[in-house]
Design an enzyme around this catalytic site. Structure first.
Site, PDB file in Angstrom:
ATOM      1  N   GLN A   1       0.827  -1.216   0.000  1.00 30.27           N
ATOM      2  CA  GLN A   1       0.000   0.000   0.000  1.00 30.27           C
ATOM      3  C   GLN A   1       0.856   1.258   0.000  1.00 30.27           C
ATOM      4  OE1 GLN A   1      -2.046   0.684   3.680  1.00 30.27           O
ATOM      5  NE2 GLN A   1      -3.585   2.007   2.778  1.00 30.27           N
ATOM      6  N   GLY A   2       0.803   2.024  -1.064  1.00 32.81           N
ATOM      7  CA  GLY A   2       1.595   3.252  -1.172  1.00 32.81           C
ATOM      8  C   GLY A   2       0.763   4.499  -0.954  1.00 32.81           C
TER       9      GLY A   2
ATOM     10  N   SER B   1      -3.561   7.395  13.406  1.00 39.12           N
ATOM     11  CA  SER B   1      -2.954   7.443  14.748  1.00 39.12           C
ATOM     12  C   SER B   1      -4.027   7.677  15.817  1.00 39.12           C
ATOM     13  CB  SER B   1      -1.898   8.552  14.812  1.00 39.12           C
ATOM     14  OG  SER B   1      -2.544   9.803  14.917  1.00 39.12           O
TER      15      SER B   1
ATOM     16  N   GLU C   1     -11.520  -2.821   8.309  1.00 40.12           N
ATOM     17  CA  GLU C   1     -10.249  -2.762   9.023  1.00 40.12           C
ATOM     18  C   GLU C   1     -10.393  -2.117  10.399  1.00 40.12           C
ATOM     19  OE1 GLU C   1      -7.246  -0.241   7.385  1.00 40.12           O
ATOM     20  OE2 GLU C   1      -5.624  -1.426   8.247  1.00 40.12           O
TER      21      GLU C   1
HETATM   22  C1  LIG Z   1       3.943  -0.415  11.451  1.00 38.15           C
HETATM   23  C2  LIG Z   1       3.434   0.583  10.426  1.00 38.15           C
HETATM   24  C3  LIG Z   1       3.066   0.148   9.175  1.00 38.15           C
HETATM   25  C4  LIG Z   1       2.614   1.066   8.207  1.00 38.15           C
HETATM   26  N1  LIG Z   1       2.295   0.604   6.959  1.00 38.15           N
HETATM   27  C5  LIG Z   1       1.916   1.486   5.995  1.00 38.15           C
HETATM   28  C6  LIG Z   1       1.663   1.046   4.651  1.00 38.15           C
HETATM   29  O1  LIG Z   1       1.761  -0.149   4.332  1.00 38.15           O
HETATM   30  N2  LIG Z   1       1.333   1.965   3.719  1.00 38.15           N
HETATM   31  C7  LIG Z   1       1.201   3.293   4.015  1.00 38.15           C
HETATM   32  O2  LIG Z   1       0.869   4.061   3.129  1.00 38.15           O
HETATM   33  N3  LIG Z   1       1.437   3.752   5.283  1.00 38.15           N
HETATM   34  C8  LIG Z   1       1.800   2.875   6.268  1.00 38.15           C
HETATM   35  N4  LIG Z   1       2.070   3.331   7.547  1.00 38.15           N
HETATM   36  C9  LIG Z   1       2.046   4.754   7.798  1.00 38.15           C
HETATM   37  C10 LIG Z   1       0.920   5.233   8.692  1.00 38.15           C
HETATM   38  O3  LIG Z   1      -0.293   5.257   7.994  1.00 38.15           O
HETATM   39  C11 LIG Z   1       1.338   6.624   9.196  1.00 38.15           C
HETATM   40  O4  LIG Z   1       2.465   6.447  10.020  1.00 38.15           O
HETATM   41  C12 LIG Z   1       0.249   7.295   9.983  1.00 38.15           C
HETATM   42  O5  LIG Z   1      -0.814   7.653   9.144  1.00 38.15           O
HETATM   43  C13 LIG Z   1       0.784   8.570  10.683  1.00 38.15           C
HETATM   44  O6  LIG Z   1       1.413   9.412   9.767  1.00 38.15           O
HETATM   45  P1  LIG Z   1       2.913   9.932  10.014  1.00 38.15           P
HETATM   46  O7  LIG Z   1       3.775   8.776  10.364  1.00 38.15           O
HETATM   47  O8  LIG Z   1       3.293  10.766   8.837  1.00 38.15           O
HETATM   48  O9  LIG Z   1       2.841  10.848  11.297  1.00 38.15           O
HETATM   49  P2  LIG Z   1       2.315  12.348  11.351  1.00 38.15           P
HETATM   50  O10 LIG Z   1       1.027  12.461  10.620  1.00 38.15           O
HETATM   51  O11 LIG Z   1       3.413  13.260  10.967  1.00 38.15           O
HETATM   52  O12 LIG Z   1       2.024  12.488  12.882  1.00 38.15           O
HETATM   53  C14 LIG Z   1       3.055  12.712  13.850  1.00 38.15           C
HETATM   54  C15 LIG Z   1       2.397  12.833  15.201  1.00 38.15           C
HETATM   55  O13 LIG Z   1       1.494  13.968  15.214  1.00 38.15           O
HETATM   56  C16 LIG Z   1       0.194  13.561  15.547  1.00 38.15           C
HETATM   57  N5  LIG Z   1      -0.790  14.299  14.765  1.00 38.15           N
HETATM   58  C17 LIG Z   1      -0.802  14.470  13.417  1.00 38.15           C
HETATM   59  N6  LIG Z   1      -1.869  15.211  13.035  1.00 38.15           N
HETATM   60  C18 LIG Z   1      -2.549  15.514  14.162  1.00 38.15           C
HETATM   61  C19 LIG Z   1      -3.737  16.253  14.444  1.00 38.15           C
HETATM   62  N7  LIG Z   1      -4.448  16.818  13.464  1.00 38.15           N
HETATM   63  N8  LIG Z   1      -4.139  16.359  15.734  1.00 38.15           N
HETATM   64  C20 LIG Z   1      -3.423  15.785  16.732  1.00 38.15           C
HETATM   65  N9  LIG Z   1      -2.282  15.077  16.536  1.00 38.15           N
HETATM   66  C21 LIG Z   1      -1.848  14.945  15.282  1.00 38.15           C
HETATM   67  C22 LIG Z   1       0.119  12.086  15.206  1.00 38.15           C
HETATM   68  O14 LIG Z   1      -0.831  11.406  15.951  1.00 38.15           O
HETATM   69  C23 LIG Z   1       1.526  11.626  15.565  1.00 38.15           C
HETATM   70  O15 LIG Z   1       1.639  11.372  16.931  1.00 38.15           O
HETATM   71  C24 LIG Z   1       2.513   2.433   8.536  1.00 38.15           C
HETATM   72  C25 LIG Z   1       2.866   2.875   9.824  1.00 38.15           C
HETATM   73  C26 LIG Z   1       3.329   1.967  10.752  1.00 38.15           C
HETATM   74  C27 LIG Z   1       3.716   2.460  12.135  1.00 38.15           C
END
Ligand SMILES: Cc1cc2nc3c(=O)[nH]c(=O)nc-3n(C[C@H](O)[C@H](O)[C@H](O)COP(=O)(O)OP(=O)(O)OC[C@H]3O[C@@H](n4cnc5c(N)ncnc54)[C@H](O)[C@@H]3O)c2cc1C
Length: 368
Positions: free
Chosen positions: A109-110, A351, A227
């Site tokens: 998934q990208g 998250s 999911e």
């Molecule tokens: C084990 C794992 C597997 C994954 N697999 C995939 C995959 O296969 N394909 C894919 O596309 N993605 C994947 N992901 C990515 C996942 O969807 C993202 O990590 C997630 O959506 C959070 O985005 P970010 O990491 O950019 O964090 P950010 O969005 O940058 O968030 C950083 C922090 O800020 C907080 N935050 C952000 N916005 C807000 C808000 N509006 N209000 C309050 N707090 C906020 C977040 O909760 C977090 O604590 C995976 C992640 C993990 C950990």
């Protein structure tokens, strides 16, 4: 019948794995389920699935979880397949669905990018239409098991001038296409479960566009569905609680009042989680959509799991700093696994902070 099948065919060393497994470990099991006609329990029979109704589907997943069946790279079954059935053309369905069922194509998934996770609509990987091809450039990240996959489905920007959500399209891409590089990322636990995927002027046939151009956001959102319940399953916490109890016995902590008090608190947390899960599972069993309050289930499930993980590490004393299988008294445990996995679960699938925002806005109706 299912229980007997699991005992007979599921590889014992892969029961209750403390991490995601790779295709070279689980591929045989995938093909075994596929040959049995059981690889896609939720898909309609017309597309080669089992067409299980919701209640049986939940029972199915519960049996797998209880037996400790590892999650194979299943984005084809859980994500791309349902998307193609709903939004794909007949030609796309014929081209891709059978190879998902057989395990010939493995999907990843990208969606996420370095600056687009929670705020997914700000994604920047772009696709420019040139004749019969899109030319894709950009980067995806946290792509689970991309190193094992043959194909990736991705969200790309096809209109920079439109509002963020309005300029996104949904593409299917062969990972063998020239210009793609996949770089595994080592996580906190030392495993490579996700990757960065780079696209440098990659040619993707127009025939691989799902739905209409610039309509990808609707498709992206439709993926959430089932999911959300799955992420709230109490099985991981129940399993981790079993580990905590075993640890207490192995390290002679059962008469320690501090340990017993903490164990009892966590056991009650798991009982609450199980009750809450049952409530939401009942919606699905009745065929009703899940209400937005299901975000509470994801928060409680993942945070309970992480709290138990923390209790395991704390009560293991100095052993709690050791990764991998660790000797504990007369037993053996992966002491850090629940803490690591629980921490990751708080982030993926939206998250927990974002889930809290949903609760605040849609359930509590607080001002934004
Ligand atoms: C084990 C794992 C597997 C994954 N697999 C995939 C995959 O296969 N394909 C894919 O596309 N993605 C994947 N992901 C990515 C996942 O969807 C993202 O990590 C997630 O959506 C959070 O985005 P970010 O990491 O950019 O964090 P950010 O969005 O940058 O968030 C950083 C922090 O800020 C907080 N935050 C952000 N916005 C807000 C808000 N509006 N209000 C309050 N707090 C906020 C977040 O909760 C977090 O604590 C995976 C992640 C993990 C950990």
């Amino acid at each position: 019948m299912l229980r007997a099948f699991l005992v007979r065919h599921y590889p014992t060393p892969l029961r209750h794995m403390p991490r995601r497994v790779h295709w070279h470990e689980i591929g045989d099991w995938y093909r075994c389920l596929s040959q049995q006609g059981w690889i896609a329990p939720a898909w309609p029979e017309a597309h080669g699935g089992m067409g299980l109704p919701a209640a049986k589907l939940i029972a199915w997943h519960e049996e797998f979880e209880a037996y400790g069946v590892a999650r194979a790279p299943d984005q084809g079954i859980l994500m791309v397949g349902p998307v193609l059935m709903r939004f794909g053309s007949a030609e796309q369905q014929q081209r891709f669905l059978p190879k998902i069922l057989s395990g010939e194509n493995i999907w990843c998934q990208g969606y996420s990018e370095p600056n687009a996770g929670s705020d997914l609509a700000s994604l920047r990987a772009e696709a420019l239409l040139e004749g019969e091809h899109f030319i894709v450039s950009g980067q995806k990240t946290w792509t689970t098991l991309a190193q094992d996959a043959t194909h990736i489905f991705l969200l790309v920007r096809t209109d920079k001038a439109a509002k963020p959500q309005a300029g996104i399209s949904f593409l299917l891409c062969d990972l063998n296409s020239p210009g793609i590089s996949v770089r595994p990322i080592r996580d906190l636990a030392g495993h490579c479960e996700f990757c960065e995927v780079f696209f440098d002027k990659v040619r993707v046939p127009h025939a691989n566009l799902v739905g209409q151009v610039n309509q990808g956001w609707t498709i992206a959102k439709a993926l959430l569905g089932f999911e959300r319940l799955h992420l709230g399953s109490p099985k991981q916490s129940q399993h981790a609680l079993g580990h905590l109890k075993a640890l207490g016995q192995q390290l002679d902590l059962m008469d320690d009042s501090a340990f017993r008090t903490r164990y009892a608190e966590l056991a009650l947390d798991v009982a609450n989680l199980t009750a809450l899960y049952t409530q939401y599972a009942d919606y699905v069993k009745r065929g009703e959509p899940l209400p937005p309050s299901v975000s509470m289930l994801k928060i409680w499930a993942t945070e309970t799991y992480q709290r138990i993980g923390l209790a395991i590490v704390r009560n293991a004393g100095s052993l709690g700093a050791l990764s991998g299988a660790t000797a504990t008294g007369d037993g053996q445990q992966h002491l850090l696994a629940a803490l690591y996995n629980g921490s990751a679960a708080k982030i993926y699938g939206g998250s927990n902070e974002v889930q809290r925002n949903i609760l605040a806005r849609t359930v509590l109706e607080l001002p934004s």
